[in-house]
Design an enzyme around this catalytic site. Structure first.
Site, short mmCIF file in Angstrom:
data_model
loop_
_atom_site.label_atom_id
_atom_site.label_comp_id
_atom_site.label_asym_id
_atom_site.label_seq_id
_atom_site.Cartn_x
_atom_site.Cartn_y
_atom_site.Cartn_z
N SER A 108 0.81 -1.16 0.08
CA SER A 108 0.04 -0.18 0.26
C SER A 108 0.70 1.38 0.05
O SER A 108 1.62 1.37 -0.80
CB SER A 108 -0.95 -0.05 1.36
OG SER A 108 -1.72 0.92 1.08
N ASP A 125 -9.35 -4.53 -5.57
CA ASP A 125 -8.61 -3.62 -5.10
C ASP A 125 -8.62 -2.44 -6.06
O ASP A 125 -8.43 -2.52 -7.20
CB ASP A 125 -7.11 -4.08 -4.68
CG ASP A 125 -6.43 -3.03 -4.35
OD1 ASP A 125 -6.83 -1.89 -4.02
OD2 ASP A 125 -5.12 -3.18 -4.36
N HIS A 179 -7.78 -4.77 -0.48
CA HIS A 179 -6.76 -4.06 -0.30
C HIS A 179 -6.83 -4.38 1.25
O HIS A 179 -7.64 -4.08 2.01
CB HIS A 179 -7.07 -2.49 -0.56
CG HIS A 179 -6.04 -1.67 -0.58
ND1 HIS A 179 -5.01 -1.42 -1.44
CD2 HIS A 179 -5.46 -1.03 0.44
CE1 HIS A 179 -4.06 -0.48 -1.15
NE2 HIS A 179 -4.29 -0.19 -0.04
C1 LIG Z 1 -3.84 -2.92 6.74
O1 LIG Z 1 -3.23 -2.51 5.72
C2 LIG Z 1 -3.95 -1.45 4.99
C3 LIG Z 1 -2.98 -1.27 3.99
O2 LIG Z 1 -1.86 -1.93 3.80
C4 LIG Z 1 -3.67 -0.09 5.86
O3 LIG Z 1 -4.17 0.83 5.51
C5 LIG Z 1 -4.61 -0.66 7.17
O4 LIG Z 1 -4.22 0.46 8.06
C6 LIG Z 1 -4.00 -1.93 7.76
N1 LIG Z 1 -4.91 -2.28 8.81
C7 LIG Z 1 -4.50 -3.03 9.98
C8 LIG Z 1 -5.70 -3.21 11.14
O5 LIG Z 1 -3.88 -3.79 9.87
#
Ligand SMILES: *[C@@H]1O[C@H](CO)[C@@H](O)[C@H](O)[C@H]1NC(C)=O
Ligand SMILES: *[C@@H]1O[C@H](CO)[C@@H](O)[C@H](O)[C@H]1NC(C)=O
Length: 410
Positions: free
Chosen positions: A196, A350, A380
């Site tokens: 991301s 995504d 995503h």
């Molecule tokens: C999981 O990953 C996404 C994108 O990589 C991120 O925006 C998000 O905050 C993450 N959330 C958690 C709870 O791990």
């Protein structure tokens, strides 16, 4: 009633009421706004995670409204309860690499020679996420690929404004390349990896390092649902997944504006593409053209949606969006040509899927070796739900296995 009891009742009742109301609001938001395609295998699990997300956002907003704390701090606070144990087969050390916090994971088992090294840039829109949150992923890569992992705790926005995120990642990478041997790592075997927003930073770090012939060349970059362009938010993947949790089309622009600390009322204009100057469209429009997508992805969404007419007053407020230190797909050929071997990971459900497919095409056109894994049931953020008890998704596990296999194969 005794005043003390009344006080306790109020003290206990208020948070419970807030939780209940936010739960109802989350369900309302979900039902009214999201759309999960019938082909998706685990809709209920995804919805539960999404409700928890929305509740956290709502309670955070209430805290901000009441002046208790900022929303982003509340979200970080809640996430900080997610903890993963260190794998007992690893040592870990918290260090500073030229001032940037990192956690280095080293396998305890002796190694016949020097190992590979991998720098991990976590996701979270540049505003949330942490070394702790990615400890399970670090554990897995370090043990399964017998690799030294350096998880980078770059400074988050809004305390640390753009472009400090990629700069922190770059600083940590340079330090590691220069000191790899200290950690038993072969400096010619260093990989960078990000998901991301972290994937976005990885693309920029790799591009910046092409200007440093004095350093060992990166062995590879691994890009996991990275955002690489802020020109066109109506690519087929954006339209197809416009209402998909955890990241919708609208929310993508919203979190980008939050990241840059810009006026949120610009959201619609940017969604429509009014921030893109005409000469920029002429020069770079081809790089985000639907024509460059693999056949099966051209048909998703509505094909190419034309950008709305240019509004200079919009562009003036957000020129950063199109800079190569954010929209890395617009880097010039002579830079792209020097990029290391690349592994690209995409998810079907995504919004930024097509960003990655277009970057893949761009790299291939410039002669860079690219491998690609597409998670048919991925969405995503799925990568951080690989080790989450009943809320884990096979697509996340599969994706991590593919990443490990790529690192092992280098
Ligand atoms: C999981 O990953 C996404 C994108 O990589 C991120 O925006 C998000 O905050 C993450 N959330 C958690 C709870 O791990
Ligand atoms: C964006 O485009 C949509 C659809 O064409 C239009 O209805 C809307 O008014 C536009 N928004 C702005 C802010 O220009």
């Amino acid at each position: 009633m005794e005043p003390l009891y009344a006080l306790l009742l109020v003290a206990g009742g208020v948070p419970i009421t807030i939780l209940l109301l936010s739960f109802l609001a989350a369900i309302y938001y979900d039902v009214s706004r999201t759309r999960i395609p019938p082909e998706f295998d685990h809709p209920l699990k995804l919805r539960i995670i999404f409700w928890l997300f929305i509740m956290t956002f709502i309670v955070g907003k209430i805290c901000e409204f009441l002046g208790i704390c900022k929303q982003v701090d509340f979200i970080r606070f809640v996430i900080s309860f997610i903890k993963f144990k260190l794998d007992p087969r690893l040592f870990s050390k918290d260090l500073l690499f030229n001032g940037v916090p990192v956690r280095v994971y080293q396998p305890k088992a002796p190694s016949p020679g020097r190992r590979k090294g991998l720098l991990l840039f976590h996701g979270g829109a540049g505003q949330i996420g942490s070394i702790d949150l990615y400890q399970d992923i670090s554990n897995k890569i370090a043990t399964a690929a017998d690799t030294v992992v350096v998880s980078v705790g770059y400074g988050l926005s809004p305390e640390h404004l753009y472009p400090s995120q990629y700069k922190d990642c770059l600083t940590a990478t340079i330090h590691f390349l220069q000191n790899a041997e200290v950690y038993g790592v072969d400096p010619s075997q260093v990989v960078i990896c990000g998901d991301s927003a972290g994937g976005n930073f990885a693309t920029i770090v790799a591009q910046k390092l092409t200007e440093r012939p004095d350093l060992p060349k990166l062995r590879a970059q691994i890009l996991i649902y990275a955002g690489v362009q802020a020109m066109d938010f109506n690519l087929p993947s954006y339209v197809q997944n416009s209402a998909m949790p955890l990241l919708s089309q609208e929310n993508t622009v919203y979190v980008v504006l939050r990241y840059f600390m810009k006026d949120l009322s610009l959201q619609d204009d940017i969604l429509n593409g009014s921030h893109v100057p005409d000469d920029f469209r002429l020069k770079y429009g081809k790089r985000v053209s639907v024509d460059n997508l693999p056949e099966r992805f051209k048909r998703q969404g509505h094909g190419q949606v034309p950008l709305a007419p240019y509004k200079p007053e919009v562009y003036k407020q957000v020129p950063e969006l199109l800079q190569v230190t954010f929209s890395s797909i617009f880097a010039e050929d002579h830079i792209i040509k020097q990029l290391p071997e690349t592994f690209i990971v995409t998810c079907e459900y995504d919004v930024v899927r097509d960003d990655n497919l277009l970057y893949k095409k761009r790299l291939e056109d410039c002669g860079v070796k690219v491998s690609w894994f597409h998670a048919e049931q991925g969405f995503h953020g799925v990568l951080n739900f690989t080790d989450f008890s009943f809320l884990s998704f096979p697509a996340g596990v599969e994706m991590l296995d593919q990443i490990v296999a790529f690192v092992k194969g280098l």
